[in-house]
Write a protein that holds these residues in place. Structure first.
Motif, PDB file in Angstrom:
ATOM      1  N   LEU A  89       0.842  -1.187   0.000  1.00  0.00           N
ATOM      2  CA  LEU A  89       0.000   0.000   0.000  1.00  0.00           C
ATOM      3  C   LEU A  89       0.877   1.236   0.000  1.00  0.00           C
ATOM      4  O   LEU A  89       1.974   1.231   0.542  1.00  0.00           O
ATOM      5  CB  LEU A  89      -0.916   0.008   1.221  1.00  0.00           C
ATOM      6  N   ALA A  90       0.370   2.321  -0.588  1.00  0.00           N
ATOM      7  CA  ALA A  90       1.153   3.549  -0.670  1.00  0.00           C
ATOM      8  C   ALA A  90       0.241   4.760  -0.598  1.00  0.00           C
ATOM      9  O   ALA A  90      -0.930   4.704  -0.998  1.00  0.00           O
ATOM     10  CB  ALA A  90       1.939   3.576  -1.987  1.00  0.00           C
ATOM     11  N   THR A  91       0.788   5.838  -0.101  1.00  0.00           N
ATOM     12  CA  THR A  91       0.071   7.107  -0.052  1.00  0.00           C
ATOM     13  C   THR A  91      -0.432   7.457  -1.451  1.00  0.00           C
ATOM     14  O   THR A  91       0.292   7.319  -2.426  1.00  0.00           O
ATOM     15  CB  THR A  91       0.994   8.215   0.478  1.00  0.00           C
ATOM     16  N   GLY A  92      -1.690   7.880  -1.531  1.00  0.00           N
ATOM     17  CA  GLY A  92      -2.294   8.243  -2.810  1.00  0.00           C
ATOM     18  C   GLY A  92      -2.949   7.093  -3.538  1.00  0.00           C
ATOM     19  O   GLY A  92      -3.677   7.299  -4.512  1.00  0.00           O
ATOM     20  N   GLN A  93      -2.718   5.862  -3.082  1.00  0.00           N
ATOM     21  CA  GLN A  93      -3.290   4.686  -3.737  1.00  0.00           C
ATOM     22  C   GLN A  93      -4.798   4.627  -3.514  1.00  0.00           C
ATOM     23  O   GLN A  93      -5.297   4.971  -2.452  1.00  0.00           O
ATOM     24  CB  GLN A  93      -2.635   3.427  -3.172  1.00  0.00           C
ATOM     25  N   ARG A  94      -5.526   4.172  -4.542  1.00  0.00           N
ATOM     26  CA  ARG A  94      -6.979   3.991  -4.451  1.00  0.00           C
ATOM     27  C   ARG A  94      -7.261   2.540  -4.073  1.00  0.00           C
ATOM     28  O   ARG A  94      -6.657   1.618  -4.619  1.00  0.00           O
ATOM     29  CB  ARG A  94      -7.658   4.309  -5.779  1.00  0.00           C
ATOM     30  N   ILE A  95      -8.193   2.351  -3.146  1.00  0.00           N
ATOM     31  CA  ILE A  95      -8.574   1.026  -2.667  1.00  0.00           C
ATOM     32  C   ILE A  95     -10.087   0.877  -2.822  1.00  0.00           C
ATOM     33  O   ILE A  95     -10.840   1.793  -2.476  1.00  0.00           O
ATOM     34  CB  ILE A  95      -8.186   0.841  -1.174  1.00  0.00           C
ATOM     35  N   ALA A  96     -10.508  -0.267  -3.306  1.00  0.00           N
ATOM     36  CA  ALA A  96     -11.928  -0.620  -3.419  1.00  0.00           C
ATOM     37  C   ALA A  96     -12.740   0.415  -4.197  1.00  0.00           C
ATOM     38  O   ALA A  96     -13.933   0.557  -3.986  1.00  0.00           O
ATOM     39  CB  ALA A  96     -12.537  -0.851  -2.033  1.00  0.00           C
ATOM     40  N   GLY A  97     -12.080   1.151  -5.069  1.00  0.00           N
ATOM     41  CA  GLY A  97     -12.771   2.094  -5.927  1.00  0.00           C
ATOM     42  C   GLY A  97     -13.343   3.326  -5.254  1.00  0.00           C
ATOM     43  O   GLY A  97     -14.011   4.129  -5.894  1.00  0.00           O
ATOM     44  N   ARG A  98     -13.081   3.486  -3.944  1.00  0.00           N
ATOM     45  CA  ARG A  98     -13.667   4.643  -3.259  1.00  0.00           C
ATOM     46  C   ARG A  98     -12.781   5.279  -2.202  1.00  0.00           C
ATOM     47  O   ARG A  98     -13.075   6.368  -1.725  1.00  0.00           O
ATOM     48  CB  ARG A  98     -15.010   4.270  -2.657  1.00  0.00           C
ATOM     49  N   PHE A  99     -11.707   4.624  -1.808  1.00  0.00           N
ATOM     50  CA  PHE A  99     -10.838   5.150  -0.757  1.00  0.00           C
ATOM     51  C   PHE A  99      -9.499   5.589  -1.343  1.00  0.00           C
ATOM     52  O   PHE A  99      -8.913   4.876  -2.148  1.00  0.00           O
ATOM     53  CB  PHE A  99     -10.568   4.086   0.315  1.00  0.00           C
ATOM     54  N   THR A 100      -8.996   6.744  -0.898  1.00  0.00           N
ATOM     55  CA  THR A 100      -7.668   7.210  -1.274  1.00  0.00           C
ATOM     56  C   THR A 100      -6.825   7.245  -0.002  1.00  0.00           C
ATOM     57  O   THR A 100      -7.158   7.958   0.955  1.00  0.00           O
ATOM     58  CB  THR A 100      -7.707   8.615  -1.908  1.00  0.00           C
ATOM     59  N   LEU A 101      -5.749   6.450   0.023  1.00  0.00           N
ATOM     60  CA  LEU A 101      -4.891   6.381   1.204  1.00  0.00           C
ATOM     61  C   LEU A 101      -4.121   7.685   1.380  1.00  0.00           C
ATOM     62  O   LEU A 101      -3.541   8.204   0.427  1.00  0.00           O
ATOM     63  CB  LEU A 101      -3.924   5.207   1.082  1.00  0.00           C
ATOM     64  N   LYS A 102      -4.101   8.187   2.629  1.00  0.00           N
ATOM     65  CA  LYS A 102      -3.427   9.447   2.915  1.00  0.00           C
ATOM     66  C   LYS A 102      -2.121   9.243   3.693  1.00  0.00           C
ATOM     67  O   LYS A 102      -1.097   9.799   3.335  1.00  0.00           O
ATOM     68  CB  LYS A 102      -4.355  10.378   3.687  1.00  0.00           C
ATOM     69  N   ARG A 103      -2.193   8.470   4.791  1.00  0.00           N
ATOM     70  CA  ARG A 103      -0.989   8.213   5.580  1.00  0.00           C
ATOM     71  C   ARG A 103      -1.261   7.092   6.574  1.00  0.00           C
ATOM     72  O   ARG A 103      -2.394   6.814   6.922  1.00  0.00           O
ATOM     73  CB  ARG A 103      -0.504   9.450   6.309  1.00  0.00           C
ATOM     74  N   ILE A 104      -0.183   6.468   7.025  1.00  0.00           N
ATOM     75  CA  ILE A 104      -0.282   5.423   8.042  1.00  0.00           C
ATOM     76  C   ILE A 104      -0.520   6.086   9.394  1.00  0.00           C
ATOM     77  O   ILE A 104       0.200   7.009   9.781  1.00  0.00           O
ATOM     78  CB  ILE A 104       0.997   4.572   8.084  1.00  0.00           C
ATOM     79  N   LEU A 105      -1.533   5.598  10.109  1.00  0.00           N
ATOM     80  CA  LEU A 105      -1.811   6.094  11.455  1.00  0.00           C
ATOM     81  C   LEU A 105      -1.111   5.263  12.512  1.00  0.00           C
ATOM     82  O   LEU A 105      -0.730   5.775  13.557  1.00  0.00           O
ATOM     83  CB  LEU A 105      -3.321   6.084  11.728  1.00  0.00           C
ATOM     84  N   GLY A 106      -0.963   3.975  12.253  1.00  0.00           N
ATOM     85  CA  GLY A 106      -0.310   3.105  13.228  1.00  0.00           C
ATOM     86  C   GLY A 106      -0.308   1.664  12.749  1.00  0.00           C
ATOM     87  O   GLY A 106      -0.865   1.337  11.704  1.00  0.00           O
ATOM     88  N   HIS A 107       0.326   0.815  13.533  1.00  0.00           N
ATOM     89  CA  HIS A 107       0.384  -0.606  13.203  1.00  0.00           C
ATOM     90  C   HIS A 107       0.595  -1.408  14.466  1.00  0.00           C
ATOM     91  O   HIS A 107       1.024  -0.888  15.491  1.00  0.00           O
ATOM     92  CB  HIS A 107       1.498  -0.897  12.203  1.00  0.00           C
ATOM     93  N   GLY A 108       0.255  -2.679  14.377  1.00  0.00           N
ATOM     94  CA  GLY A 108       0.422  -3.580  15.504  1.00  0.00           C
ATOM     95  C   GLY A 108       0.235  -5.004  15.036  1.00  0.00           C
ATOM     96  O   GLY A 108       0.184  -5.277  13.837  1.00  0.00           O
ATOM     97  N   GLY A 109       0.083  -5.904  15.965  1.00  0.00           N
ATOM     98  CA  GLY A 109      -0.049  -7.315  15.640  1.00  0.00           C
ATOM     99  C   GLY A 109      -1.287  -7.655  14.835  1.00  0.00           C
ATOM    100  O   GLY A 109      -1.329  -8.662  14.149  1.00  0.00           O
TER     101      GLY A 109
END
Length: 135
Positions: free
Chosen positions: A31-51
């Motif tokens: 996944l990358a900033t600016g990428q479109r997902i499921a035809g309706r979402f535009t990724l902006k930035r990672i908020l966090g991560h975990g297990g």
């Protein structure tokens, strides 16, 4: 409080590259900033991560609002029982409504991604809150 294993930007926040390097098998790979997902979402930035995955801030074209997308670990994508369980959990959580609970709107599974569509709440992380407590 910063993690000594995470590179930080000049603002003290972990850089997207350093977080991406730590993600490994927790999901959201490719996944990358600016990428479109499921035809309706535009990724902006990672908020966090975990297990249990990686959470991205995204703009939802349908809702015309920012949302949080929690991508499930890659290994879970191929586990039918786990994916069905996550879908059931998402449906059950729709009945919850409390100011201290983040709203879950949907669970979406695609060929390469599975993610939970959640309300985006601007603010610090639970980890930050725990570290800010006295004692």
């Amino acid at each position: 409080m910063s993690d000594p294993h995470t590179a930080e930007s000049s603002t003290g926040d972990p850089t997207e590259d350093s977080i991406r390097d730590q993600i490994g098998m927790v999901g959201g790979r490719g996944l990358a900033t600016g990428q479109r997902i499921a035809g309706r979402f535009t990724l902006k930035r990672i908020l966090g991560h975990g297990g249990m995955g990686v959470v991205w801030l995204a703009n939802d074209d349908n809702l015309r609002a920012d949302v949080a997308l929690k991508f499930v670990p890659d290994l879970m994508l191929h586990d039918r029982a786990a994916m069905e369980g996550l879908g059931a959990e998402a449906r059950l959580s729709l009945s919850l409504n409390h100011s201290n609970i983040v709203r879950i709107y949907d669970f979406i599974k695609e060929v390469n991604h599975g993610f939970i569509l959640m309300e985006y709440v601007d603010g610090g992380t639970l980890k930050d809150l725990c570290y800010d407590q006295p004692g």
